[in-house]
Design a protein around this motif. Structure first.
Motif, PDB file in Angstrom:
ATOM      1  N   ILE A   1      -8.573 -15.889 -17.461  1.00 43.79           N
ATOM      2  CA  ILE A   1      -8.092 -16.258 -16.178  1.00 43.79           C
ATOM      3  C   ILE A   1      -7.712 -17.681 -16.206  1.00 43.79           C
ATOM      4  O   ILE A   1      -6.556 -17.846 -15.726  1.00 43.79           O
ATOM      5  CB  ILE A   1      -9.077 -15.976 -15.258  1.00 43.79           C
ATOM      6  CG1 ILE A   1      -9.366 -14.611 -15.145  1.00 43.79           C
ATOM      7  CG2 ILE A   1      -8.550 -16.756 -13.814  1.00 43.79           C
ATOM      8  CD1 ILE A   1     -10.591 -13.832 -14.148  1.00 43.79           C
ATOM      9  N   ASP A   2      -8.250 -18.737 -16.868  1.00 46.25           N
ATOM     10  CA  ASP A   2      -7.982 -20.026 -16.799  1.00 46.25           C
ATOM     11  C   ASP A   2      -6.540 -20.053 -17.666  1.00 46.25           C
ATOM     12  O   ASP A   2      -5.868 -21.024 -17.276  1.00 46.25           O
ATOM     13  CB  ASP A   2      -8.988 -20.599 -17.504  1.00 46.25           C
ATOM     14  CG  ASP A   2     -10.099 -21.306 -16.656  1.00 46.25           C
ATOM     15  OD1 ASP A   2      -9.890 -20.976 -15.243  1.00 46.25           O
ATOM     16  OD2 ASP A   2     -11.167 -21.774 -16.889  1.00 46.25           O
ATOM     17  N   GLN A   3      -6.414 -19.418 -18.574  1.00 47.50           N
ATOM     18  CA  GLN A   3      -5.290 -19.375 -19.513  1.00 47.50           C
ATOM     19  C   GLN A   3      -4.185 -19.139 -18.610  1.00 47.50           C
ATOM     20  O   GLN A   3      -2.965 -19.690 -18.473  1.00 47.50           O
ATOM     21  CB  GLN A   3      -5.233 -18.435 -20.553  1.00 47.50           C
ATOM     22  CG  GLN A   3      -3.959 -18.286 -21.407  1.00 47.50           C
ATOM     23  CD  GLN A   3      -4.030 -17.404 -22.642  1.00 47.50           C
ATOM     24  OE1 GLN A   3      -5.090 -17.256 -23.427  1.00 47.50           O
ATOM     25  NE2 GLN A   3      -3.210 -16.409 -22.500  1.00 47.50           N
ATOM     26  N   GLY A   4      -4.248 -18.130 -17.681  1.00 45.75           N
ATOM     27  CA  GLY A   4      -3.065 -17.791 -16.898  1.00 45.75           C
ATOM     28  C   GLY A   4      -2.967 -18.818 -15.680  1.00 45.75           C
ATOM     29  O   GLY A   4      -1.513 -19.363 -15.443  1.00 45.75           O
TER      30      GLY A   4
ATOM     31  N   GLY B   1      -2.661 -12.463 -16.640  1.00 51.16           N
ATOM     32  CA  GLY B   1      -1.896 -12.251 -15.297  1.00 51.16           C
ATOM     33  C   GLY B   1      -2.723 -12.513 -14.008  1.00 51.16           C
ATOM     34  O   GLY B   1      -1.856 -13.083 -13.072  1.00 51.16           O
ATOM     35  N   TYR B   2      -3.439 -12.231 -13.929  1.00 53.40           N
ATOM     36  CA  TYR B   2      -4.563 -12.129 -12.573  1.00 53.40           C
ATOM     37  C   TYR B   2      -4.795 -13.574 -12.401  1.00 53.40           C
ATOM     38  O   TYR B   2      -4.422 -14.150 -11.298  1.00 53.40           O
ATOM     39  CB  TYR B   2      -6.018 -11.687 -12.807  1.00 53.40           C
ATOM     40  CG  TYR B   2      -6.757 -11.925 -11.558  1.00 53.40           C
ATOM     41  CD1 TYR B   2      -6.847 -10.855 -10.537  1.00 53.40           C
ATOM     42  CD2 TYR B   2      -7.614 -12.972 -11.519  1.00 53.40           C
ATOM     43  CE1 TYR B   2      -7.674 -10.835  -9.379  1.00 53.40           C
ATOM     44  CE2 TYR B   2      -8.353 -13.027 -10.271  1.00 53.40           C
ATOM     45  CZ  TYR B   2      -8.362 -12.170  -9.276  1.00 53.40           C
ATOM     46  OH  TYR B   2      -9.142 -12.076  -8.170  1.00 53.40           O
ATOM     47  N   GLY B   3      -4.941 -14.579 -13.446  1.00 51.60           N
ATOM     48  CA  GLY B   3      -5.000 -16.128 -13.201  1.00 51.60           C
ATOM     49  C   GLY B   3      -3.467 -16.636 -12.740  1.00 51.60           C
ATOM     50  O   GLY B   3      -3.642 -17.483 -11.994  1.00 51.60           O
ATOM     51  N   PHE B   4      -2.764 -16.366 -13.676  1.00 55.00           N
ATOM     52  CA  PHE B   4      -1.272 -16.606 -13.057  1.00 55.00           C
ATOM     53  C   PHE B   4      -0.929 -16.525 -11.554  1.00 55.00           C
ATOM     54  O   PHE B   4      -0.756 -17.355 -10.771  1.00 55.00           O
ATOM     55  CB  PHE B   4      -0.160 -16.153 -14.038  1.00 55.00           C
ATOM     56  CG  PHE B   4       0.917 -16.838 -13.948  1.00 55.00           C
ATOM     57  CD1 PHE B   4       1.452 -17.703 -14.791  1.00 55.00           C
ATOM     58  CD2 PHE B   4       1.785 -16.462 -12.844  1.00 55.00           C
ATOM     59  CE1 PHE B   4       2.689 -18.193 -14.618  1.00 55.00           C
ATOM     60  CE2 PHE B   4       3.064 -16.732 -12.660  1.00 55.00           C
ATOM     61  CZ  PHE B   4       3.471 -17.917 -13.776  1.00 55.00           C
ATOM     62  N   HIS B   5      -1.300 -15.280 -11.253  1.00 52.96           N
ATOM     63  CA  HIS B   5      -1.216 -14.729  -9.824  1.00 52.96           C
ATOM     64  C   HIS B   5      -1.857 -15.583  -8.777  1.00 52.96           C
ATOM     65  O   HIS B   5      -1.026 -16.124  -7.910  1.00 52.96           O
ATOM     66  CB  HIS B   5      -1.405 -13.399  -9.612  1.00 52.96           C
ATOM     67  CG  HIS B   5      -1.245 -12.874  -8.144  1.00 52.96           C
ATOM     68  ND1 HIS B   5      -2.056 -13.229  -7.303  1.00 52.96           N
ATOM     69  CD2 HIS B   5      -0.154 -12.186  -7.546  1.00 52.96           C
ATOM     70  CE1 HIS B   5      -1.831 -12.789  -5.900  1.00 52.96           C
ATOM     71  NE2 HIS B   5      -0.612 -11.873  -6.426  1.00 52.96           N
TER      72      HIS B   5
END
Length: 195
Positions: free
Chosen positions: A164-167, A126-130
């Motif tokens: 994070i990369d996944q997001g 979620g952090y990475g997506f944001h």
């Protein structure tokens, strides 16, 4: 167009905007809820296909409220133990969105309910997506990496970076405006170890 994302078609834009509106409905509901269960009434009329996004927003809202209000953080835990459990993956992702908006000194309070040792990695997602969604030039086009994420521990920061990369990768669907070719091409620009 506000975010500078690819515009595949009016129909695709409408779906992506509905996803965003559903997320914001959940966030708004949780931020203003007197009781955690109030969100269930607020979100009940949303079409099934968009409810997960609304519950993701609600989880972000409860994590923000937990972080910013005095006393023992309880709303996120109550939400996850109740109807938030129906969308538990999305709820953990929503907690990651909250981290991206809070100063690090409040993270512990926002993370109080993120106790599942497997699902906690979705907070990183979620952090990475944001970051990719709101800082697209840096995280998608500039391929900025997060290598020093401080939670859950420095020893686990290698896997945190992968989550994070996944997001970031998931956010490329929005950046690409749901165009499958563009969505596949964007991650190809990253170094192979990050794909």
């Amino acid at each position: 167009s506000t975010r500078g994302f690819h515009d595949k078609s009016p129909q695709a834009r409408a779906v992506l905007e509905t996803v965003g509106a559903s997320f914001l409905a959940g966030l708004s509901s949780a931020a203003g809820a007197r009781q955690v269960t109030d969100v269930d009434l607020d979100l009940a009329d949303l079409p099934t296909r968009f409810q997960g996004f609304a519950y993701e927003g609600a989880a972000m809202g409860f994590a923000l409220v937990d972080a910013l209000t005095p006393g023992t953080p309880r709303r996120s835990a109550e939400f996850l133990a109740g109807t938030g459990d129906r969308h538990v993956y999305m709820a953990y992702v929503g907690i990651g969105w909250a981290l991206a908006r809070l100063p690090r000194m409040l993270w512990r309070r926002a993370l109080a309910a993120a106790t599942d040792p497997l699902l906690r990695w979705l907070v990183h997602d979620g952090y990475g997506f944001h970051q990719a969604y709101f800082h697209t030039d840096a995280y998608v086009h500039g391929r900025r990496a997060v290598t020093d994420f401080p939670w859950p521990s420095r020893a686990e920061s290698g896997y945190a970076a992968r989550a994070i990369d996944q997001g970031i990768g998931r956010a490329t669907w929005f950046v690409a405006g749901s165009d499958p070719k563009l969505a596949a091409d964007l991650p190809d620009r990253f170094e192979p170890a990050r794909r």
